[in-house]
Design an enzyme around this catalytic site. Structure first.
Site, short mmCIF file in Angstrom:
data_model
loop_
_atom_site.label_atom_id
_atom_site.label_comp_id
_atom_site.label_asym_id
_atom_site.label_seq_id
_atom_site.Cartn_x
_atom_site.Cartn_y
_atom_site.Cartn_z
CG ASN A 208 19.93 35.29 -19.33
OD1 ASN A 208 20.50 35.53 -18.27
ND2 ASN A 208 19.20 34.19 -19.51
CG ASP A 274 11.20 32.23 -22.35
OD1 ASP A 274 10.91 31.55 -21.35
OD2 ASP A 274 11.16 33.48 -22.37
CE LYS A 284 34.83 27.72 -35.24
NZ LYS A 284 36.19 28.21 -35.40
CG PHE A 352 13.13 36.23 -8.94
CD1 PHE A 352 12.85 35.39 -7.88
CD2 PHE A 352 13.90 37.36 -8.72
CE1 PHE A 352 13.33 35.67 -6.61
CE2 PHE A 352 14.40 37.65 -7.45
CZ PHE A 352 14.11 36.81 -6.40
CE LYS A 366 6.61 36.70 -17.46
NZ LYS A 366 7.89 37.26 -17.79
CE LYS A 370 6.37 31.91 -16.25
NZ LYS A 370 7.57 31.30 -16.79
O1 PMT Z 1 21.45 37.31 -11.72
P1 PMT Z 1 21.49 38.82 -11.50
O2 PMT Z 1 22.50 39.49 -12.41
O3 PMT Z 1 21.70 39.17 -10.06
O4 PMT Z 1 20.08 39.41 -11.94
C1 PMT Z 1 18.93 39.05 -11.24
C2 PMT Z 1 17.76 38.80 -12.19
C3 PMT Z 1 17.29 40.14 -12.72
C4 PMT Z 1 18.14 37.87 -13.30
C5 PMT Z 1 16.67 38.06 -11.35
O5 PMT Z 1 16.36 38.80 -10.26
C6 PMT Z 1 15.43 37.75 -12.19
O6 PMT Z 1 14.62 38.59 -12.49
N1 PMT Z 1 15.30 36.45 -12.56
C7 PMT Z 1 14.23 35.93 -13.42
C8 PMT Z 1 14.51 36.26 -14.86
C9 PMT Z 1 13.53 35.59 -15.78
O7 PMT Z 1 13.83 34.56 -16.33
O8 PMT Z 1 12.35 36.16 -15.87
P2 PMT Z 1 11.16 35.63 -16.82
O9 PMT Z 1 10.15 36.66 -16.68
O10 PMT Z 1 11.68 35.28 -18.17
O11 PMT Z 1 10.69 34.27 -16.13
C10 PMT Z 1 9.75 34.23 -15.07
C11 PMT Z 1 10.03 33.06 -14.15
O12 PMT Z 1 9.89 31.82 -14.87
C12 PMT Z 1 11.41 33.02 -13.56
O13 PMT Z 1 11.28 32.59 -12.22
C13 PMT Z 1 12.15 31.99 -14.39
O14 PMT Z 1 13.14 31.32 -13.60
C14 PMT Z 1 11.03 31.04 -14.78
N2 PMT Z 1 11.23 30.38 -16.09
C15 PMT Z 1 11.31 31.11 -17.23
C16 PMT Z 1 11.41 30.46 -18.44
C17 PMT Z 1 11.44 29.05 -18.45
N3 PMT Z 1 11.56 28.39 -19.60
N4 PMT Z 1 11.38 28.36 -17.31
C18 PMT Z 1 11.26 29.00 -16.14
O15 PMT Z 1 11.19 28.36 -15.09
#
Ligand code: PMT
Length: 425
Positions: A208, A274, A284, A352, A366, A370
């Site tokens: 991403n 995810d 490949k 985040f 969320k 979580k």
């Molecule tokens: O890296 P930059 O370019 O500076 O950009 C920053 C950012 C926008 C990426 C950052 O600030 C941000 O938002 N990070 C979280 C992105 C994300 O994965 O969001 P989510 O809504 O999909 O996940 C929510 C939370 O669950 C996150 O803390 C993520 O780390 C966690 N997660 C998600 C999926 C997964 N399978 N395991 C997780 O732990």
């Protein structure tokens, strides 16, 4: 507040050098240890003897006046908790910005890894000079704090912006910076950054747009606040603290789990995929005759949710009993989340989230799902904040339903505010 703190003051050759004398006295009165480096030109404005008597220490001028095996620019940099350069002339500002180390002061600044504060003073036209402006920006970008000069009558006869700012302002900035550097002392903080990389074959992957900048800003700020930082990242940055390079969500989960028991805070700023491809190909994947291909994906572990569950099971007996009581009554999900919230043991877990629509609504759902202590919501529908850029604007939610919005600012400022907020829980 300055008791036993080591303040290193670099004095350069400007008329405002005389004002530093009272500042040295103020630092000493507050219990600080002060050492002075003066450039040869500074001694045209204030004598070595004056600086020596006020600081009650030897004044350092010559780079090669070697007293022991360790070169002076290293031992002074090691000794100090903070470095102040005041007054900072246009010449010294520009040299430090460009990495020139041609005297003791600029060499120490080059070797200094802790906080530097500069208080420039010069003629108003020099302050407006485009090269000086660029060099000031370079220094600020590297985390050097600039206490801008003030307006007023200048020694050169001009009236304008160029006068050294007040001694009170310099004193307060030093005091604040030294307190700041202690804020997270003794705390271990794990921070994840960057987008995970889910391989398809040795050539292709799914990822991403996360650049890791937000996570890096958090890690740097936590380090500046005195924390013991573990930075788990998919992007390679040069950092002065422990760095663990990972690729996939599964690698990241293993790395975070290894640190769980000993950490006080875990901040999941990484953008974790995810899903990953069900069958990673060792070779490949060749282009065939078919017009389309299908990849099957399977769910990755939800690192954040699993961390929150692990914390729940580690939490104190009182809270565990509460949880059992609720569990026996077969409570609704909503209530069981309230019980999760009752668990205050370490680590504090911060998630985040990146949302392209209904930011607050999705973030509220969320944090409830979580079960983390805090959730930092990012609006990724905008191009000027979020992914890849240097600025961000976020909304912090906590488990009690409180909401704090942080206006658009550079990511390092946002990072600092997030850390202050979660530390005040
Ligand atoms: O890296 P930059 O370019 O500076 O950009 C920053 C950012 C926008 C990426 C950052 O600030 C941000 O938002 N990070 C979280 C992105 C994300 O994965 O969001 P989510 O809504 O999909 O996940 C929510 C939370 O669950 C996150 O803390 C993520 O780390 C966690 N997660 C998600 C999926 C997964 N399978 N395991 C997780 O732990």
């Amino acid at each position: 507040m300055l008791q036993s703190k080591h303040i290193l003051i670099g004095v350069t050759g400007g008329i405002a050098a005389y004002k530093i004398c009272t500042l040295i006295r103020d630092f000493k009165k507050s219990g600080a240890e002060v050492k002075i480096i003066a450039t040869p030109n500074a001694l045209n404005f204030v004598t070595k003897l004056t600086l020596q008597n006020l600081s009650q220490n030897e004044v350092y001028v010559e780079e090669f006046d070697v007293k022991n095996w360790k070169p002076e620019h290293i031992s002074l940099a090691d000794w100090a908790d903070i470095m102040l350069i005041a007054p900072a002339t246009a010449n010294t500002i520009s040299k430090i910005a460009q990495g020139i180390a041609d005297n003791l002061l600029t060499s120490v600044a080059c070797a200094f890894s802790k906080k530097i504060i500069m208080a420039p003073a010069m003629n108003c036209n020099m302050w407006q000079n485009e090269t000086i402006k660029d060099n000031i920006k370079i220094l600020q970008k590297r985390g050097i704090e600039i206490l801008e000069p003030e307006n007023g009558f200048l020694a050169c006869g001009y009236m304008g912006k160029g006068r050294l700012c007040s001694s009170d302002k310099i004193f307060n900035a030093i005091e604040e910076a030294l307190n700041y550097s202690q804020m997270l002392k003794g705390q271990k903080i794990v921070i994840t950054a960057g987008g995970t990389i889910e391989e398809i074959d040795p050539v292709r992957y799914i990822s991403n747009y996360s650049s890791g900048k937000m996570g890096l800003a958090l890690a740097k700020s936590a380090y500046d606040m005195g924390a013991d930082v573990v930075f788990i990242t998919t992007k390679d940055f040069d950092v002065p603290f422990k760095k663990v390079m990972v690729k996939s969500a599964q690698d990241m989960q293993n790395a975070v789990n290894d640190e769980f028991d000993s950490s006080n805070y875990i901040i999941m700023a990484a953008a974790v995929a995810d899903y990953r491809v069900k069958e990673h190909s060792e070779q490949k994947i060749k282009k065939g005759e078919q017009d389309s291909i299908t990849l099957e994906f399977v769910k990755n572990p939800d690192i954040l949710a699993e961390l929150c569950n692990r914390k729940l099971f580690n939490c104190s007996e009182t809270n565990k009993n509460e949880i059992l009581r609720f569990a026996q009554n077969d409570v609704q999900a909503e209530e069981s989340h309230d019980v999760k919230s009752a668990c205050n043991d370490k680590p504090v877990i911060v998630g985040f989230c990146a949302e392209s629509e209904n930011l607050l609504e999705n973030a509220k759902a969320k944090i409830a799902k979580k079960g983390c202590d805090f959730l930092v919501a990012n609006d990724i529908s905008r191009k000027d904040i979020g992914f890849g850029v240097n600025d961000n604007e976020v909304t912090i939610l906590n488990k009690n339903g409180d909401i704090l919005k942080l206006d658009k600012a550079p990511k390092n400022i946002i990072a600092r505010k997030i850390l202050e907020c979660i530390n005040m829980k």
